[in-house]
Scaffold this motif. Structure first.
Motif, short mmCIF file in Angstrom:
data_model
loop_
_atom_site.label_atom_id
_atom_site.label_comp_id
_atom_site.label_asym_id
_atom_site.label_seq_id
_atom_site.Cartn_x
_atom_site.Cartn_y
_atom_site.Cartn_z
N SER A 2 0.86 -1.20 0.00
CA SER A 2 0.00 0.00 0.00
C SER A 2 0.88 1.23 0.00
O SER A 2 1.86 1.31 0.77
N ASP A 3 0.54 2.21 -0.85
CA ASP A 3 1.36 3.42 -0.99
C ASP A 3 0.50 4.66 -0.86
O ASP A 3 -0.68 4.68 -1.25
N LEU A 4 1.11 5.72 -0.35
CA LEU A 4 0.50 7.05 -0.30
C LEU A 4 1.55 8.05 -0.76
O LEU A 4 2.65 8.09 -0.20
N LEU A 5 1.24 8.86 -1.79
CA LEU A 5 2.19 9.81 -2.34
C LEU A 5 1.57 11.19 -2.44
O LEU A 5 0.40 11.34 -2.84
N LEU A 6 2.34 12.19 -2.07
CA LEU A 6 1.98 13.59 -2.24
C LEU A 6 3.13 14.28 -2.95
O LEU A 6 4.27 14.19 -2.52
N SER A 7 2.84 14.96 -4.05
CA SER A 7 3.91 15.61 -4.80
C SER A 7 3.43 16.94 -5.35
O SER A 7 2.22 17.20 -5.45
N GLY A 8 4.39 17.79 -5.68
CA GLY A 8 4.05 19.09 -6.23
C GLY A 8 5.30 19.81 -6.69
O GLY A 8 6.42 19.34 -6.51
N ASP A 9 5.10 20.97 -7.29
CA ASP A 9 6.22 21.80 -7.73
C ASP A 9 5.79 23.26 -7.70
O ASP A 9 4.58 23.58 -7.75
N ARG A 10 6.78 24.12 -7.67
CA ARG A 10 6.49 25.56 -7.61
C ARG A 10 7.66 26.31 -8.21
O ARG A 10 8.81 25.93 -8.00
N GLN A 66 7.12 -7.63 7.30
CA GLN A 66 6.44 -6.37 7.05
C GLN A 66 7.45 -5.24 7.19
O GLN A 66 8.25 -5.21 8.13
N VAL A 67 7.41 -4.32 6.23
CA VAL A 67 8.27 -3.14 6.24
C VAL A 67 7.39 -1.91 6.08
O VAL A 67 6.71 -1.76 5.06
N ASN A 68 7.39 -1.05 7.09
CA ASN A 68 6.69 0.23 7.02
C ASN A 68 7.70 1.32 6.68
O ASN A 68 8.80 1.34 7.24
N SER A 69 7.33 2.22 5.79
CA SER A 69 8.29 3.22 5.32
C SER A 69 7.64 4.58 5.17
O SER A 69 6.46 4.69 4.81
N VAL A 70 8.43 5.60 5.44
CA VAL A 70 8.08 6.98 5.07
C VAL A 70 9.28 7.55 4.32
O VAL A 70 10.43 7.21 4.62
N PHE A 71 9.03 8.40 3.34
CA PHE A 71 10.12 8.92 2.53
C PHE A 71 9.76 10.30 1.98
O PHE A 71 8.58 10.70 1.96
N GLY A 72 10.79 10.99 1.56
CA GLY A 72 10.58 12.33 1.01
C GLY A 72 11.69 12.70 0.03
O GLY A 72 12.78 12.11 0.05
N ARG A 73 11.38 13.65 -0.82
CA ARG A 73 12.34 14.14 -1.82
C ARG A 73 12.11 15.63 -2.03
O ARG A 73 10.97 16.08 -2.12
N ALA A 74 13.19 16.37 -2.10
CA ALA A 74 13.13 17.80 -2.40
C ALA A 74 14.19 18.13 -3.44
O ALA A 74 15.34 17.69 -3.31
N ALA A 75 13.81 18.86 -4.47
CA ALA A 75 14.75 19.22 -5.54
C ALA A 75 14.59 20.70 -5.88
O ALA A 75 13.47 21.21 -5.98
#
Length: 337
Positions: A2-10, A66-75
């Motif tokens: 199961s995945d949850l993603l939030l993304s955007g740009d400005r 089971q592997v629970n993960s949180v992640f993030g990326r900034a560019a």
């Protein structure tokens, strides 16, 4: 999974910002049951567990993780010339002890389009890019890799099953196997994409490896599963050259050449468990090929025993290294219309 993603740009004046955050839950479970006849089958041609002459051997296993993960990326990029990116991820793996279950691994990369500052070279230089990155990665223990579990044997005493204790001890503080990679590179494209050169240098340091080290038999066990304090670093170069020497309205010939060289070295030893050998030392190659040489007489002839077999020395010797000096490849592609 199961995945949850939030993304955007400005876009802010000359800057462009991209961001991403998310989480995932990964779960796997394998249930297995195996059965086999013992002593053959009682009825020829009747291939069934029921036809086993002796008590059938049956085994069952369950593997779950089971592997629970949180992640993030900034560019962030500036005028499409300077780029900076950072990532981070935190995992919680069920295959690790509770005290070590959470582990974090980040990365940072940057690149610079130097050709944007050289407008006078646009007639022959299409792109000149410099890049650099640093990456941390971690691999948790496999299922049951660090668990002290009994082995079950069917029909050990007649119809009764038996259980055996493990042969290894297990450290209660085992952490994931980790690696750290640095890379610097350059890419140049010339003559309207007719020639491309890409070169990079990298180092990859592996540490905290989950491994089994030897124990004295007086302990009642043969080994200890723990994080090995020894560190091995691989260093290498990679070069790629692509060119198009022939290109017209009917024909196009593309040529490619790649070359790489690498070697692994000891960069840290475990004071307790590293092998006490002359070729195991900081700064020396870690990809050594070890064997035992033949005994020879003063004239250089191999000595044989009474059975005619060659006699070897009773100690190991360094014969060479397993990594190649270099690897290269070439390819060609010819197109017509």
């Amino acid at each position: 999974n199961s995945d949850l993603l939030l993304s955007g740009d400005r876009k802010i004046k000359d800057f462009t910002v991209e961001y991403l955050a998310g989480g995932t839950v990964f779960f796997r479970r394998d249930d297995n049951m195996n059965a086999s006849t013992q002593g053959g089958i009682s009825v020829p041609g009747f291939f069934s567990i029921k036809a086993s002459i002796n008590s059938a051997q049956v085994s069952q296993s369950t593997y779950a993780q089971q592997v629970n993960s949180v992640f993030g990326r900034a560019a962030v990029s500036w005028k499409k010339m300077l780029f900076l990116e950072a990532t981070g991820r935190n995992d919680w793996s069920s295959t690790l002890a509770k005290s070590q279950r959470s582990y974090f691994y980040p990365s940072v990369s940057a690149s610079f389009i130097a050709s944007e500052l050289l407008p006078q070279t646009k007639d022959w230089l299409d792109l000149l890019k410099l890049r650099s990155s640093w990456t941390m990665s971690k691999r948790p223990a496999s299922i049951y890799e660090i668990n002290s579990s009994y082995s079950i044997s069917a029909a050990t005493w007649g119809a009764l099953n038996g259980a055996g204790v493990p042969s290894n001890l297990y450290s209660p503080t085992i952490a994931p196997t980790s690696s750290e990679t640095y890379e610097q590179g350059l890419q140049a494209i010339f003559l309207k994409n007719r020639l491309m050169v890409d070169a990079s240098y990298y180092t990859k340091r592996v540490f905290d490896r989950i491994t089994t080290v030897g124990l004295t038999s007086a302990s009642g066990y043969s080994g200890l599963v723990t994080n090995f304090g020894e560190e091995i670093t691989r260093r290498g170069w990679e070069v790629i050259v692509n060119g198009t020497p022939l290109k017209n309205k009917d024909w196009q010939l593309d040529l490619g050449l790649n070359w790489t060289t690498f070697a692994s070295y000891y960069t840290k030893l475990d004071s307790v468990y590293s092998a006490k050998k002359p070729w195991v030392a900081v700064g020396k190659r870690a990809d050594h090929f070890i064997s035992r040489d033949f005994q020879r007489d003063p004239s250089g002839n191999i000595i044989h025993n009474s059975s005619g077999l060659p006699i070897t020395y009773g100690y190991d010797q360094l014969f060479g290294y397993s990594d190649p000096k270099f690897i290269w490849g070439a390819n060609a592609n010819l197109k017509y219309k």
